[in-house]
Design a protein around this motif. Structure first.
Motif, PDB file in Angstrom:
ATOM      1  N   ARG A 113       5.930  14.060  10.028  1.00 55.31           N
ATOM      2  CA  ARG A 113       6.257  12.813   9.193  1.00 55.31           C
ATOM      3  C   ARG A 113       5.039  11.588   9.450  1.00 55.31           C
ATOM      4  NH1 ARG A 113       9.487  16.931   9.373  1.00 55.31           N
ATOM      5  NH2 ARG A 113      11.339  16.495   8.056  1.00 55.31           N
ATOM      6  N   ARG A 114       4.437  11.696  10.724  1.00 57.33           N
ATOM      7  CA  ARG A 114       3.307  10.732  11.049  1.00 57.33           C
ATOM      8  C   ARG A 114       2.217  11.180   9.908  1.00 57.33           C
ATOM      9  NH1 ARG A 114       1.781  11.278  17.700  1.00 57.33           N
ATOM     10  NH2 ARG A 114       3.661  10.285  18.403  1.00 57.33           N
ATOM     11  N   GLY A 115       2.162  12.450   9.585  1.00 55.04           N
ATOM     12  CA  GLY A 115       1.141  12.810   8.666  1.00 55.04           C
ATOM     13  C   GLY A 115       1.330  12.182   7.213  1.00 55.04           C
ATOM     14  N   VAL A 116       2.698  12.477   6.898  1.00 59.22           N
ATOM     15  CA  VAL A 116       3.074  11.787   5.549  1.00 59.22           C
ATOM     16  C   VAL A 116       2.906  10.318   5.548  1.00 59.22           C
ATOM     17  CG1 VAL A 116       5.011  11.485   4.059  1.00 59.22           C
ATOM     18  CG2 VAL A 116       4.768  13.865   5.163  1.00 59.22           C
ATOM     19  N   LEU A 117       3.491   9.655   6.570  1.00 61.27           N
ATOM     20  CA  LEU A 117       3.188   8.289   6.626  1.00 61.27           C
ATOM     21  C   LEU A 117       1.646   7.616   6.444  1.00 61.27           C
ATOM     22  CD1 LEU A 117       6.018   6.977   8.773  1.00 61.27           C
ATOM     23  CD2 LEU A 117       5.782   6.811   6.472  1.00 61.27           C
ATOM     24  N   ALA A 118       0.918   8.501   7.301  1.00 61.84           N
ATOM     25  CA  ALA A 118      -0.535   8.049   7.271  1.00 61.84           C
ATOM     26  C   ALA A 118      -1.183   8.355   5.899  1.00 61.84           C
ATOM     27  CB  ALA A 118      -1.260   9.046   8.455  1.00 61.84           C
ATOM     28  N   LYS A 119      -0.851   9.247   5.206  1.00 58.06           N
ATOM     29  CA  LYS A 119      -1.361   9.721   4.003  1.00 58.06           C
ATOM     30  C   LYS A 119      -0.761   8.596   3.085  1.00 58.06           C
ATOM     31  CE  LYS A 119      -1.561  14.708   4.683  1.00 58.06           C
ATOM     32  NZ  LYS A 119      -0.845  15.923   4.049  1.00 58.06           N
ATOM     33  N   LEU A 120       0.468   8.144   3.040  1.00 59.96           N
ATOM     34  CA  LEU A 120       0.699   6.956   2.326  1.00 59.96           C
ATOM     35  C   LEU A 120       0.243   5.736   2.499  1.00 59.96           C
ATOM     36  CD1 LEU A 120       4.886   7.598   2.091  1.00 59.96           C
ATOM     37  CD2 LEU A 120       3.327   7.713   0.201  1.00 59.96           C
ATOM     38  N   SER A 121      -0.015   5.532   3.859  1.00 60.67           N
ATOM     39  CA  SER A 121      -0.719   4.344   4.131  1.00 60.67           C
ATOM     40  C   SER A 121      -2.078   4.373   3.638  1.00 60.67           C
ATOM     41  CB  SER A 121      -0.777   4.157   5.465  1.00 60.67           C
ATOM     42  OG  SER A 121      -1.517   3.088   5.949  1.00 60.67           O
ATOM     43  N   ALA A 122      -2.692   5.403   3.651  1.00 63.69           N
ATOM     44  CA  ALA A 122      -4.216   5.491   3.120  1.00 63.69           C
ATOM     45  C   ALA A 122      -4.270   5.396   1.689  1.00 63.69           C
ATOM     46  CB  ALA A 122      -4.722   6.889   3.577  1.00 63.69           C
ATOM     47  N   LEU A 123      -3.299   5.879   0.896  1.00 59.90           N
ATOM     48  CA  LEU A 123      -3.218   5.810  -0.662  1.00 59.90           C
ATOM     49  C   LEU A 123      -2.358   4.727  -1.256  1.00 59.90           C
ATOM     50  CD1 LEU A 123      -4.206   8.025  -2.438  1.00 59.90           C
ATOM     51  CD2 LEU A 123      -4.121   8.803  -0.243  1.00 59.90           C
ATOM     52  N   GLU A 124      -1.851   3.951  -0.563  1.00 54.18           N
ATOM     53  CA  GLU A 124      -1.300   2.759  -0.987  1.00 54.18           C
ATOM     54  C   GLU A 124      -2.289   1.868  -1.986  1.00 54.18           C
ATOM     55  OE1 GLU A 124       2.372   1.614   2.075  1.00 54.18           O
ATOM     56  OE2 GLU A 124       0.457   0.651   2.149  1.00 54.18           O
ATOM     57  N   GLY A 125      -3.211   1.482  -1.241  1.00 53.64           N
ATOM     58  CA  GLY A 125      -4.166   0.601  -1.914  1.00 53.64           C
ATOM     59  C   GLY A 125      -4.872   1.279  -3.227  1.00 53.64           C
ATOM     60  N   PRO A 126      -5.293   2.500  -3.273  1.00 51.90           N
ATOM     61  CA  PRO A 126      -5.453   3.274  -4.455  1.00 51.90           C
ATOM     62  C   PRO A 126      -4.571   3.360  -5.413  1.00 51.90           C
ATOM     63  CG  PRO A 126      -6.776   4.333  -2.577  1.00 51.90           C
ATOM     64  CD  PRO A 126      -5.810   3.344  -2.269  1.00 51.90           C
ATOM     65  N   ILE A 127      -3.302   3.776  -5.136  1.00 52.69           N
ATOM     66  CA  ILE A 127      -2.232   3.924  -6.211  1.00 52.69           C
ATOM     67  C   ILE A 127      -1.923   2.436  -6.629  1.00 52.69           C
ATOM     68  CG2 ILE A 127       0.246   4.175  -6.232  1.00 52.69           C
ATOM     69  CD1 ILE A 127       0.028   6.456  -4.049  1.00 52.69           C
ATOM     70  N   PHE A 128      -2.081   1.406  -5.912  1.00 50.80           N
ATOM     71  CA  PHE A 128      -1.681  -0.018  -6.660  1.00 50.80           C
ATOM     72  C   PHE A 128      -2.725  -0.299  -7.481  1.00 50.80           C
ATOM     73  CE2 PHE A 128      -2.325  -4.346  -6.593  1.00 50.80           C
ATOM     74  CZ  PHE A 128      -1.100  -4.913  -6.661  1.00 50.80           C
ATOM     75  N   LEU A 129      -3.920  -0.204  -7.140  1.00 52.07           N
ATOM     76  CA  LEU A 129      -5.081  -0.396  -8.307  1.00 52.07           C
ATOM     77  C   LEU A 129      -5.044   0.429  -9.418  1.00 52.07           C
ATOM     78  CD1 LEU A 129      -7.870  -1.078  -5.382  1.00 52.07           C
ATOM     79  CD2 LEU A 129      -6.421  -2.811  -6.874  1.00 52.07           C
ATOM     80  N   PHE A 130      -4.659   1.978  -9.218  1.00 49.22           N
ATOM     81  CA  PHE A 130      -4.453   2.544 -10.357  1.00 49.22           C
ATOM     82  C   PHE A 130      -3.511   2.191 -11.284  1.00 49.22           C
ATOM     83  CE2 PHE A 130      -6.811   6.544  -9.631  1.00 49.22           C
ATOM     84  CZ  PHE A 130      -7.044   7.022 -10.814  1.00 49.22           C
ATOM     85  N   ALA A 131      -2.289   1.696 -10.804  1.00 52.81           N
ATOM     86  CA  ALA A 131      -1.263   1.246 -11.516  1.00 52.81           C
ATOM     87  C   ALA A 131      -1.708  -0.055 -12.264  1.00 52.81           C
ATOM     88  CB  ALA A 131       0.077   1.185 -10.615  1.00 52.81           C
ATOM     89  N   GLU A 132      -2.369  -1.081 -11.477  1.00 55.25           N
ATOM     90  CA  GLU A 132      -2.824  -2.200 -12.007  1.00 55.25           C
ATOM     91  C   GLU A 132      -3.661  -1.906 -13.394  1.00 55.25           C
ATOM     92  OE1 GLU A 132      -2.637  -5.901 -10.544  1.00 55.25           O
ATOM     93  OE2 GLU A 132      -0.750  -4.901 -10.847  1.00 55.25           O
ATOM     94  N   GLN A 133      -4.539  -0.917 -13.338  1.00 54.78           N
ATOM     95  CA  GLN A 133      -5.523  -0.773 -14.335  1.00 54.78           C
ATOM     96  C   GLN A 133      -4.905   0.230 -15.266  1.00 54.78           C
ATOM     97  OE1 GLN A 133      -9.466   0.151 -13.120  1.00 54.78           O
ATOM     98  NE2 GLN A 133      -9.796  -1.520 -11.905  1.00 54.78           N
ATOM     99  N   ARG A 134      -4.235   1.226 -14.810  1.00 51.62           N
ATOM    100  CA  ARG A 134      -3.729   2.046 -16.033  1.00 51.62           C
ATOM    101  C   ARG A 134      -2.330   2.606 -15.502  1.00 51.62           C
ATOM    102  NH1 ARG A 134      -7.700   4.551 -19.042  1.00 51.62           N
ATOM    103  NH2 ARG A 134      -6.482   6.526 -19.353  1.00 51.62           N
TER     104      ARG A 134
END
Length: 670
Positions: free
Chosen positions: A573-594
């Motif tokens: 579960r730590r690993g999943v949360l760490a991955k989500l934390s690392a991908l929050e910015g890229p996912i947000f910016l992806f959703a903003e642009q496309r």
């Protein structure tokens, strides 16, 4: 990279000092609560009402940062206490003269109220109501005749009505409006973003903590500001857009702080910082910026990630308070399938944990009640009160609250005893007592209204301190009060610990898995939202939920080894949360642009450990490179985001085996 969620627990001395550090509004809140406590002591002394210490302590449950919620909460508490007094009066007519019936009524009402507490929206106050009913019935049993019992019931109502009245008067006069608090919080976030552009290394953790807070509190203040008139209704929509734009600014600043290749040169940074500072001043002054102009140099020489940061900042700043049209899509207009209204929770009558919680808490409370009754030691009655105050739904939360209560007790008792021995004997009037109460309440409120990780210790310091120094309408010097009540609190904590860790213990693990699934669905829905405001609100909620999940994992350090899952489960579960934390910015910016880009779904399936639907899905870049080539104007920036997300995931996946091995060696198996 984000720090593993479990590492958030067990703060050291430096972390503890950070939790006590000042922030905008903390001193104001602490002083206001301390003033209300001192004025409450003055009123109770003037009228000679009993249990003045409890009256002063009630103040801590009545006050919120803004004046609207503080007044509403006080009035709601007054109505609730009135209903409780009526309930006690009816029960006392049948059970007051018979000890067996009185004990049976205390146990039966406790069981019923605690079940409703666990299974309904009464959860924030239900346990306190059960405690008041049981303790009042016990106290009435020692009253020699009916008229005295009636007076005692009336005094119990007055005991709560006095702090409510004082709180309402002070809050209407001194408490800030919701609009002011919302503007101050937005200004603080804009200044943090501006500072991060100039000092990225120093502000990285602060940016992450700010994003984990979410926007729910600010949105609530804006809604209340329309109710109390501090905001015109026409201003609410632009201010909500300002909240949305602030999130985009923070995410862009966070990317620049964490990725050296995305940082902007000075020619970009200085005009952005000046603009953000001017916007912050406008928000603090009670307005909001419109028609913002931000001229930046050409972005052709920037790296692709830096270009994304510059474009996102410029778009969010120039359209800071410009509300977008509310474009509804099917995904946006349909409510979540699991969302249900009503007073009771969906699983109120099917989940056995609700009745188990009621049985465990009632058993612990009745044991403490019978203990001090049979010992004829009423001074330790705080053990009965303690049971209701520290009992929560999961073992981890109960033990955490118990630990904070013991720490607060061990801090408040020496302070109260020292005041009784060295200060109170020199007092000649209630003014001196008010001064002592003000100082004790100031210290307690500073802790209580700070970080949630230590806030309950502040509540406990206030309770013990008040019970030591407030012994009646005039200064008192009885040291046995501090001794007996401290012993009672320690006994109550021991009883709760033994029962909640041995009888039907409930791990926080089930909640972690349920919330993790919900968080995954939130990010999936976000990628389909076309409306920018709805998408950003969804992202803010998801980031806050991820922060709550980190706290839940950190709570597992409070669970005994036979309650919490094994280290492998926690590491996953730590690993999943760490991955989500690392991908929050890229996912947000992806959703903003496309919006709707397939890369988001690929990443989410990879994060959650689902097998790829096709071999090419193992890498978002491989699967989506043709789409990037088909859109040449944005191909570079899009490819940069894809590479960033894949690189972060690859780094975490590579580190996961060694972290799991480390956990297996440092944690004892369950």
């Amino acid at each position: 990279m984000a720090r593993p969620a479990g590492d958030l627990a067990r703060p050291g001395a430096a972390d503890f000092l950070k939790l006590l550090a000042p922030y905008p509004g903390r001193a104001e809140m602490a002083c206001r609560v301390a003033l209300i406590c001192a004025l409450t002591v003055w009123v109770t002394s003037a009228y000679g009402t009993p249990e003045a210490a409890i009256s002063a302590y009630v103040v801590f449950f009545l006050n919120q940062p803004d004046r609207v919620l503080s007044v509403v909460q006080g009035l709601a508490m007054l109505v609730l206490v009135t209903l409780v007094v009526v309930l006690i009066t009816v029960v006392a007519l049948f059970a007051l003269d018979d000890p067996v019936w009185r004990v049976a009524c205390i146990a039966g009402l406790s069981l019923a109220l605690l079940f409703v507490t666990s299974a309904s929206k009464l959860r924030p106050v239900g346990a306190i109501v059960a405690m008041i009913v049981g303790f009042t019935l016990d106290e009435l049993g020692s009253v020699p005749f009916g008229e005295a019992a009636t007076r005692a019931l009336l005094y119990s109502w007055v005991m709560v009505a006095i702090p409510i009245g004082v709180s309402i008067c002070v809050n209407l006069t001194l408490a800030p409006s919701p609009r002011r608090l919302a503007g101050r919080e937005l200004a603080k976030r804009l200044r943090l973003a501006a500072r991060s552009l100039a000092e990225p290394e120093a502000t990285r953790d602060a940016l992450g903590a700010c994003l984990r807070q979410g926007d729910a509190q600010i949105s609530s203040w804006l809604a209340l500001s329309a109710v109390d008139g501090s905001s015109a209704r026409a201003d609410v929509a632009p201010l909500r857009q300002a909240v949305s734009s602030t999130l985009a600014i923070l995410v862009a600043a966070d990317l620049a702080a964490r990725e050296p290749s995305s940082r902007l040169p000075t020619s970009f940074v200085m005009p952005i910082i000046d603009t953000l500072e001017n916007m912050a001043r406008m928000l603090e002054a009670g307005g909001y910026p419109v028609d913002i102009e931000l001229s930046l140099p050409g972005a052709t020489e920037l790296t692709p990630l830096a270009r994304i940061v510059a474009e996102e900042l410029q778009h969010a700043i120039t359209r800071f308070a410009v509300a977008e049209p509310d474009v509804k899509t099917g995904a946006e207009s349909s409510p979540p399938a699991d969302k249900r209204g009503g007073f009771f929770l969906p699983d109120a009558f099917t989940n056995p944990e609700h009745i188990r919680y009621a049985l465990k808490t009632t058993a612990a409370a009745m044991f403490c009640y019978l203990l001090y009754s049979q010992l004829n030691w009423p001074g330790i009655h705080t053990c009965f009160i303690t049971v209701y105050m520290v009992s929560l739904g999961t073992t981890a939360e109960t033990v955490e609250k118990m630990t904070l209560r013991i720490a607060g007790c061990l801090a408040g008792a020496p302070l109260g005893t020292a005041a009784v021995v060295f200060v109170i004997p020199a007092m000649t009037s209630v003014v001196g007592l008010m001064g002592i109460v003000f100082l004790g309440a100031l210290l307690s409120a500073w802790i209580a209204f700070g970080s949630p990780r230590i806030s309950y210790a502040g509540f406990q310091i206030a309770l013990v301190f008040f019970m030591c120094v407030i012994q009646g309408a005039a200064p008192g010097f009885d040291l046995t009060v501090a001794r007996d009540r401290t012993i009672g609190i320690l006994i109550g904590n021991v009883v709760v610990y033994l029962i909640f860790t041995r009888v039907w213990p409930v791990s926080v693990a089930e909640r972690v898995d349920t919330t993790l699934t919900s968080l995954h669905h939130q990010w999936e829905r976000l990628s389909a939202l076309a409306n920018s405001a709805a998408r950003r609100a969804q992202a803010s909620s998801a980031m806050a939920q991820r922060g709550a999940l980190e706290q839940d994992l950190a709570l597992m350090h409070y669970e005994p080894s036979w309650v919490h899952p094994g280290p492998q489960w926690i590491a996953e579960r730590r690993g999943v949360l760490a991955k989500l934390s690392a991908l929050e910015g890229p996912i947000f910016l992806f959703a903003e642009q496309r919006p709707g880009d397939a890369a988001i779904g690929v990443w989410l399936r990879r994060i959650m450990g689902n097998p790829p639907q096709q071999p090419a899905e193992t890498s978002a870049i491989t699967a989506l490179q043709p789409l990037a080539d088909a859109h040449a104007p944005i191909g570079d920036t899009r490819a940069a985001l894809l590479h960033l997300g894949d690189a972060r995931l690859a780094q975490l996946e590579h580190a996961a085996p060694s972290d799991a091995a480390k956990d297996l060696t440092t944690h004892a198996p369950a």
